[in-house]
Write a protein that holds these residues in place. Structure first.
Motif, PDB file in Angstrom:
ATOM      1  N   ASP A 138       0.828  -1.214   0.000  1.00 16.90           N
ATOM      2  CA  ASP A 138       0.000   0.000   0.000  1.00 16.90           C
ATOM      3  C   ASP A 138       0.857   1.256   0.000  1.00 16.90           C
ATOM      4  N   ALA A 139       1.944   1.203   0.736  1.00 24.28           N
ATOM      5  CA  ALA A 139       2.809   2.383   0.830  1.00 24.28           C
ATOM      6  C   ALA A 139       3.422   2.714  -0.523  1.00 24.28           C
ATOM      7  N   PHE A 140       3.849   1.682  -1.281  1.00 21.26           N
ATOM      8  CA  PHE A 140       4.415   1.946  -2.615  1.00 21.26           C
ATOM      9  C   PHE A 140       3.343   2.505  -3.542  1.00 21.26           C
ATOM     10  N   ALA A 141       2.149   1.928  -3.454  1.00 15.63           N
ATOM     11  CA  ALA A 141       1.058   2.439  -4.294  1.00 15.63           C
ATOM     12  C   ALA A 141       0.797   3.908  -3.964  1.00 15.63           C
ATOM     13  N   ALA A 142       0.880   4.228  -2.684  1.00 21.48           N
ATOM     14  CA  ALA A 142       0.570   5.597  -2.263  1.00 21.48           C
ATOM     15  C   ALA A 142       1.578   6.612  -2.781  1.00 21.48           C
ATOM     16  N   VAL A 143       2.835   6.209  -2.966  1.00 19.21           N
ATOM     17  CA  VAL A 143       3.807   7.175  -3.493  1.00 19.21           C
ATOM     18  C   VAL A 143       3.860   7.166  -5.018  1.00 19.21           C
ATOM     19  N   GLY A 144       3.013   6.352  -5.652  1.00 21.38           N
ATOM     20  CA  GLY A 144       2.934   6.389  -7.108  1.00 21.38           C
ATOM     21  C   GLY A 144       3.617   5.237  -7.806  1.00 21.38           C
ATOM     22  N   ALA A 145       3.918   4.178  -7.083  1.00 20.13           N
ATOM     23  CA  ALA A 145       4.546   3.018  -7.710  1.00 20.13           C
ATOM     24  C   ALA A 145       3.725   1.772  -7.420  1.00 20.13           C
ATOM     25  N   PRO A 146       2.490   1.728  -7.928  1.00 18.49           N
ATOM     26  CA  PRO A 146       1.657   0.552  -7.664  1.00 18.49           C
ATOM     27  C   PRO A 146       2.284  -0.673  -8.309  1.00 18.49           C
ATOM     28  N   GLY A 147       2.110  -1.817  -7.669  1.00 18.54           N
ATOM     29  CA  GLY A 147       2.685  -3.051  -8.227  1.00 18.54           C
ATOM     30  C   GLY A 147       3.929  -3.482  -7.494  1.00 18.54           C
ATOM     31  N   LEU A 148       4.618  -2.534  -6.840  1.00 22.46           N
ATOM     32  CA  LEU A 148       5.810  -2.929  -6.093  1.00 22.46           C
ATOM     33  C   LEU A 148       5.394  -3.514  -4.752  1.00 22.46           C
ATOM     34  N   THR A 149       6.048  -4.602  -4.371  1.00 27.13           N
ATOM     35  CA  THR A 149       5.761  -5.220  -3.075  1.00 27.13           C
ATOM     36  C   THR A 149       7.053  -5.625  -2.398  1.00 27.13           C
ATOM     37  N   ALA A 150       6.969  -5.683  -1.082  1.00 25.93           N
ATOM     38  CA  ALA A 150       8.145  -6.102  -0.312  1.00 25.93           C
ATOM     39  C   ALA A 150       7.663  -6.643   1.006  1.00 25.93           C
ATOM     40  N   GLU A 151       8.542  -7.385   1.700  1.00 29.09           N
ATOM     41  CA  GLU A 151       8.147  -7.875   3.015  1.00 29.09           C
ATOM     42  C   GLU A 151       9.362  -8.053   3.910  1.00 29.09           C
ATOM     43  N   ILE A 152       9.087  -8.135   5.195  1.00 27.30           N
ATOM     44  CA  ILE A 152      10.128  -8.452   6.168  1.00 27.30           C
ATOM     45  C   ILE A 152      10.089  -9.949   6.400  1.00 27.30           C
ATOM     46  N   THR A 172       9.668  -8.390  -3.102  1.00 26.74           N
ATOM     47  CA  THR A 172       8.831  -9.483  -3.611  1.00 26.74           C
ATOM     48  C   THR A 172       8.032  -9.076  -4.841  1.00 26.74           C
ATOM     49  N   SER A 173       8.404  -7.945  -5.445  1.00 21.43           N
ATOM     50  CA  SER A 173       7.639  -7.455  -6.599  1.00 21.43           C
ATOM     51  C   SER A 173       7.710  -8.439  -7.759  1.00 21.43           C
ATOM     52  N   PRO A 174       6.669  -8.432  -8.610  1.00 25.31           N
ATOM     53  CA  PRO A 174       6.735  -9.245  -9.830  1.00 25.31           C
ATOM     54  C   PRO A 174       7.724  -8.623 -10.820  1.00 25.31           C
ATOM     55  N   ILE A 175       8.275  -9.461 -11.714  1.00 27.59           N
ATOM     56  CA  ILE A 175       9.194  -8.910 -12.706  1.00 27.59           C
ATOM     57  C   ILE A 175       8.475  -7.892 -13.586  1.00 27.59           C
ATOM     58  N   LYS A 176       7.266  -8.303 -14.022  1.00 28.24           N
ATOM     59  CA  LYS A 176       6.485  -7.408 -14.886  1.00 28.24           C
ATOM     60  C   LYS A 176       5.066  -7.322 -14.361  1.00 28.24           C
ATOM     61  N   ALA A 177       4.510  -6.159 -14.438  1.00 29.43           N
ATOM     62  CA  ALA A 177       3.099  -6.001 -14.082  1.00 29.43           C
ATOM     63  C   ALA A 177       2.609  -4.757 -14.791  1.00 29.43           C
ATOM     64  N   PRO A 178       1.313  -4.671 -15.062  1.00 37.79           N
ATOM     65  CA  PRO A 178       0.807  -3.486 -15.755  1.00 37.79           C
ATOM     66  C   PRO A 178       1.146  -2.230 -14.959  1.00 37.79           C
ATOM     67  N   GLY A 179       1.689  -1.250 -15.635  1.00 39.33           N
ATOM     68  CA  GLY A 179       1.983   0.030 -14.989  1.00 39.33           C
ATOM     69  C   GLY A 179       3.285   0.051 -14.215  1.00 39.33           C
ATOM     70  N   LEU A 180       3.991  -1.097 -14.174  1.00 39.57           N
ATOM     71  CA  LEU A 180       5.242  -1.169 -13.411  1.00 39.57           C
ATOM     72  C   LEU A 180       6.414  -0.991 -14.370  1.00 39.57           C
ATOM     73  N   SER A 181       7.162   0.119 -14.225  1.00 37.34           N
ATOM     74  CA  SER A 181       8.231   0.365 -15.194  1.00 37.34           C
ATOM     75  C   SER A 181       9.568  -0.204 -14.733  1.00 37.34           C
ATOM     76  N   ASP A 182       9.760  -0.356 -13.432  1.00 29.30           N
ATOM     77  CA  ASP A 182      11.042  -0.882 -12.938  1.00 29.30           C
ATOM     78  C   ASP A 182      10.757  -1.618 -11.642  1.00 29.30           C
ATOM     79  N   SER A 183      11.104  -2.884 -11.583  1.00 29.20           N
ATOM     80  CA  SER A 183      10.766  -3.694 -10.407  1.00 29.20           C
ATOM     81  C   SER A 183      11.794  -3.569  -9.281  1.00 29.20           C
ATOM     82  N   HIS A 184      12.833  -2.743  -9.479  1.00 26.11           N
ATOM     83  CA  HIS A 184      13.810  -2.547  -8.394  1.00 26.11           C
ATOM     84  C   HIS A 184      13.258  -1.624  -7.313  1.00 26.11           C
TER      85      HIS A 184
END
Ligand SMILES: [Zn+2]
Ligand SMILES: [Zn+2]
Length: 1021
Positions: A138-152, A172-184
């Motif tokens: 949710d935090a990544f989506a909120a800053v404008g990078a929806p699709g990025l995910t991470a976990e502890i 834990t982000s996917p390699i590719k996802a709609p709207g995701l330009s860079d998974s790093h």
């Protein structure tokens, strides 16, 4: 460089280094940027995390994971059992690419998001767990990078009996996802608070009673800072700050160690020194002192045994100092030599800002001085000066050497070589040579005032490096690569001295004097105390043989010449005669080109007897610099040639030279000296009771070097090196062009700008291989954002006169910054004797092969002012990855990581190369002079061998004993020697043989250089 403003220059340097580092790290992470034209994953090398899927589908091994990791983490040892609760804070950003249409900045479509910062409460049991996934998504989506995910992810590992917690941030982000330009993920950081921990213990090494073995936490792909007890935060680089040593560590006041005081009346000051040492040793090394530490520091019995052993060595060292002091008290000629040496060093140090010894330098001199009184007994030991901290090695050598030179003169050695000093590299540094010349000039000026020494030969210096640097000889009609008086570049090309050793004037002229047949340095200063004669400096091999200067400096490999040229005899024993023409010097065996034995072409002189007893010609000292470099094949070959030199001097003079060495490492020095020299090793100073602290040195607050370990992620090492140098250069230009802004930002007083621009304007990029160095130079020139970076190279391949020019430009930079050298791309050549105070920043391309090289190389920067060293790890290599994990200890306890030197004298492959040299040298140096005729051709030698009845068995037995291979366990070696000698005799007896000269007999011929073997190739017994 202090200024009235109040801010000490030292502090300005320190603040500037901190600012530089923050800028380089920012460049690596992308801090502060808003938009980018290029793909951020091809640019940034710090703080980024690849996505787990990408790492998994890649090469899927540990190595590729290190090269572009998907996680960072902290490994901890909890103080209590499960469950554990803690707060984990995650910080990160993302980069997003605008679509083709509608970007507010079409040229720079990549933009950086706001900061994601989440505090994640974690309670975890023995099975570990996953936390915060949804929160972070949710935090990544909120800053404008929806699709990025991470976990502890928290793993609990208990295979060390006690549990360890591994807390990781995983992308834990996917390699590719709609709207995701860079998974790093970028600018990632992890912080753990609230869990009680105990430190890890570095595994115990033999001398671990000296070291702090506690490691509070380990980083995974990162460093870890402990912000406060129980608060751990990841850092993108691992920084280690070292401090300058102080050289007095006693509560007593420091005795006067000035050259002047020791020249006038040394005994009271030296007594005070030894008394303070005694007090310190009793306080720290007595049984009571060790008992206390044993109990309070929980030593194991092995640690106590090590401490007891060290204590015994400490007290033996103190006894040697006491013995040295007693000799000065009771032996007037030793006292006088020591005083004259101090006078000489005082003269040679004039105008250089130092007027006193450091106590440990005097300590070494005292401990070694006994060799003057009892040369035979003391020659059994190799005294090694160990310099882990700071400089002063060359000066210490010079002190010993001048003491010996004066002592020789006072006891009847009126001429000839006192010391042969050898350096392991082909290119002995000019600065080093200059210091020898300066010291000898000081001694020479002192000699003029001594009535009883006035009639002895001038103190002089020989430079014996051979063809690579200076000519072996000058011939009237040169052929091939021979050098004649009119050869190209003559005589200027061969200038060795940087300034006049007598008056420091830099206006030196080279001349070739045809009448005297000498290649000379002349000082053009009309007031020079030496006058208008040629300076007492010999740089052509044959001139060294003709004049046998007091000190010969040269390269190790020159020892091979002992089997090739009869005139090398002057370095192990007496020459044959003296030529009647005054400036021709000593003579040697007769040859076609030298029909009367005089080395001056066309000499018409007659031969006079030697003006001094033959047995005094052997050198009193052999010095070996950088002992630790004598390893592998080079060490094996040298061990045989050292034995050969000993054998020849023993046969010719009945004496053995004392050997003194310097080394950057203590590990295994005793075995190394035994193998190399067949002598017992002794080291000075003995390490103290705690790491980095002894009677002789103690850390002070002043900063020395900041080491920054970098594990580049996702991009090449070359890219990181280019970007780092680029950032350093752009920073220094910013300071120069916008001083107000930078000074305000960094907290520097503006008065210091000029000094900082000079001291931090030249960066060193260091590679262990020539390939790395050349690539770094080329790549930087074509790959930087800053214009006009002037790059120069300093490697073993750099021409002699070019090295001199570069050093001069570094010492005396051009007035305009644009004209200066900005980057030096250097190889290990830099690590030896290049002392330039203006080199304060370094980028190291991967860890060097050995820890010793790491220590020595990095010591080239920050010599007087705080230094900054980036160590770019080749993180794919296991060794670099391991070092990165404990970089702090690697730097602060570096000497413990130095590997023992691999060396043997029993390599049969090496023996095959050295037997011919031993036999040839024995013919040249012993048989030929004894025969009183020329033995240069097989026919002449054949006759001699027949006349004397020499047999193969006899010669083979001698060779085996010379090389120390005459034991029962060396039967194979003896057989090998016998075989070779038998073939040599057969060749000699074969009257149909085509051999023209004696060195054509037998196969192979004697080695032409000790470098004929591959220097670093591992060898075996
Ligand atoms: Zn001069
Ligand atoms: Zn002559």
């Amino acid at each position: 460089m202090n200024d009235s403003s109040g801010q000490p220059f030292e502090e300005a340097c320190d603040k500037f280094v901190t600012w530089l580092d923050s800028r380089v790290v920012a460049a690596g992470r992308g801090d502060g940027l808003e938009r980018l034209e290029v793909d951020p994953s091809r640019t940034f090398w710090l703080g980024r995390l690849a996505c787990e899927d990408e790492v998994r589908t890649g090469a899927n091994d540990e190595r590729s994971e290190r090269l572009d990791p998907c996680a960072i983490g902290i490994r901890l040892r909890p103080a209590e059992g499960a469950p554990w609760s803690m707060t984990v804070t995650v910080r990160a950003r993302a980069w997003v690419k605008d679509p083709k249409e509608g970007s507010p900045d079409p040229d720079r479509r990549w933009w950086r998001t706001g900061l994601v910062e989440e505090e994640i409460p974690v309670v975890v049991g023995a099975d570990g767990g996953f936390f915060g996934g949804k929160l972070l998504q949710d935090a990544f989506a909120a800053v404008g990078a929806p699709g990025l995910t991470a976990e502890i992810r928290v793993d609990v590992e208990d295979w060390h009996r006690e549990p360890e917690l591994v807390v990781q941030l995983v992308n834990t982000s996917p390699i590719k996802a709609p709207g995701l330009s860079d998974s790093h993920l970028y600018e990632t950081q992890l912080e753990v608070t609230g869990v009680l921990t105990v430190p890890f213990q570095l595994e115990a090494l033999p001398d671990s009673f000296r070291y702090d073995r506690n490691v509070p936490a380990y980083g995974i792909n990162v460093g870890v800072d402990v912000l406060a007890p129980g608060i751990f935060r990841t850092s993108d680089t691992v920084s280690v700050q070292t401090h300058r040593p102080d050289y007095w560590n006693s509560r007593r006041s420091e005795p006067d160690m000035s050259f002047a005081a020791l020249a006038a009346d040394p005994i009271p000051e030296l007594t005070a020194l030894v008394d303070a040492l005694t007090e310190y040793d009793d306080e720290h090394w007595s049984t009571t002192a060790l008992d206390t530490r044993h109990a309070t520091e929980n030593w194991t019995s092995a640690m106590r045994a090590e401490a007891d052993k060290s204590a015994a060595e400490i007290f033996a060292e103190r006894d040697r100092l006491l013995a040295g002091l007693e000799l000065l008290r009771t032996r007037p000629e030793i006292l006088r030599s020591f005083q004259l040496m101090n006078q000489a060093i005082a003269l040679s140090a004039e105008g250089r800002g130092y007027r006193a010894w450091r106590p440990f330098q005097v300590g070494f001199l005292l401990s070694a001085i006994r060799f003057l009184a009892e040369p035979g007994a003391e020659a059994k030991y190799v005294d090694t000066v160990w310099f882990a901290t700071g400089g002063g090695k060359t000066e210490t050598y010079l002190g010993l050497l001048l003491t010996a030179a004066f002592f020789d003169r006072l006891t009847g050695k009126r001429m000839g070589v006192t010391a042969w000093s050898r350096f392991p590299l082909r290119l002995l540094s000019l600065q080093q040579t200059q210091r020898f010349a300066d010291a000898l000039a000081g001694a020479e000026m002192v000699r003029w005032d001594q009535n009883d020494l006035k009639r002895t030969s001038p103190f002089s210096l020989g430079f014996l490096v051979g063809q690579a640097g200076t000519p072996n000889k000058i011939v009237p009609k040169p052929e091939g690569d021979e050098i004649g008086p009119d050869s190209s570049g003559m005589p200027d090309k061969y200038r060795v001295l940087l300034h006049c050793p007598f008056c420091r004037d830099e206006n030196l002229t080279m001349k070739f004097d045809r009448q005297r047949w000498k290649l000379e340095h002349h000082c053009m200063n009309p007031q020079c105390p030496w006058g208008q004669r040629a300076l007492p400096m010999y740089i052509v091999d044959q001139e060294v043989f003709r004049f046998l200067p007091t000190v010969v400096v040269g390269t190790l490999d020159k020892a091979a010449s002992i089997s090739l040229q009869q005139a090398m005899r002057g370095l192990v024993g007496p020459p044959q005669k003296l030529c009647s023409v005054e400036w021709h010097g000593f003579t040697y065996a007769t040859r076609r080109a030298t029909p009367n034995g005089c080395l001056v072409p066309g000499c018409q002189g007659t031969l006079k007897p030697l003006p001094m007893p033959e047995d005094r010609f052997g050198p009193s000292l052999r010095l070996q610099d950088e002992l630790h470099l004598l390893r592998d094949s080079l060490g094996a070959v040298d061990s045989h040639y050292e034995s050969l030199l000993d054998h020849l001097q023993d046969r010719l003079c009945g004496t053995r030279a004392k050997i003194v060495a310097s080394s950057a490492t203590l590990t295994g020095y005793d075995r190394q000296t035994e193998v190399l020299y067949r002598r017992e090793g002794r080291v000075f100073p003995q390490p103290g009771p705690h790491a980095g602290e002894s009677f002789w040195t103690v850390r002070k607050a002043q900063k020395l070097r900041r080491f920054v370990a970098v594990a580049p992620r996702g991009v090449t090492l070359e890219h990181v090196s280019d970007r780092t140098l680029d950032a350093l250069q752009s920073c220094i230009r910013e300071l120069k062009d916008y001083p107000a802004t930078v000074c305000a930002d960094a907290g520097i007083d503006r008065a210091h700008v000029k000094g900082l621009v000079s001291l931090y304007g030249t960066d060193v990029v260091y590679g262990s291989t020539l390939y790395d160095v050349e690539a770094a130079g080329r790549s930087l020139a074509s790959n930087n954002t800053v214009d006009g970076i002037n790059v120069e190279q300093l490697t073993g391949q750099t021409d002699f006169d070019e090295v001199r020019d570069i050093l001069e430009r570094l010492e005396k930079p051009e007035e305009k910054f644009e004209d200066r050298i900005h980057v030096i791309a250097a190889s290990s050549m830099l690590s030896h004797g290049v002392d330039v105070d203006r080199l304060n920043t370094m980028v190291m391309l991967g860890l060097p092969l050995t820890t010793a090289e790491f220590i020595q190389t990095t010591a080239r920067v920050g010599r007087r002012y705080p230094g900054l060293v980036y160590v770019l790890h080749k993180i794919g290599r296991e060794r670099d990855a391991q070092t990165f994990r404990h970089f702090d200890k690697y730097v602060s306890q570096g000497d413990r990581f130095v590997d023992a030197i691999p060396i043997t004298r029993r390599s049969r492959r090496v023996l095959a190369l050295t037997i011919p040299g031993v036999v040839a040298a024995r013919t040249l140096m012993i048989r030929e002079p004894a025969s009183k005729q020329r033995l240069s051709t097989p026919a002449m030698l054949r006759q001699y061998v027949r006349d004397t009845g020499l047999t193969p068995a006899e010669e083979a037995a001698t060779v085996a004993s010379v090389l120390g291979l005459d034991g029962a366990e060396d039967a194979l070696h003896q057989e090998q020697i016998m075989e070779w000698v038998r073939d040599w005799f057969a060749d000699l007896e074969d009257t149909a043989s085509t051999a023209k000269y004696i060195n054509d007999l037998g196969d192979p011929s004697p080695m032409r250089s000790l470098r004929d073997v591959e220097a670093q190739a591992p060898i075996h017994d």
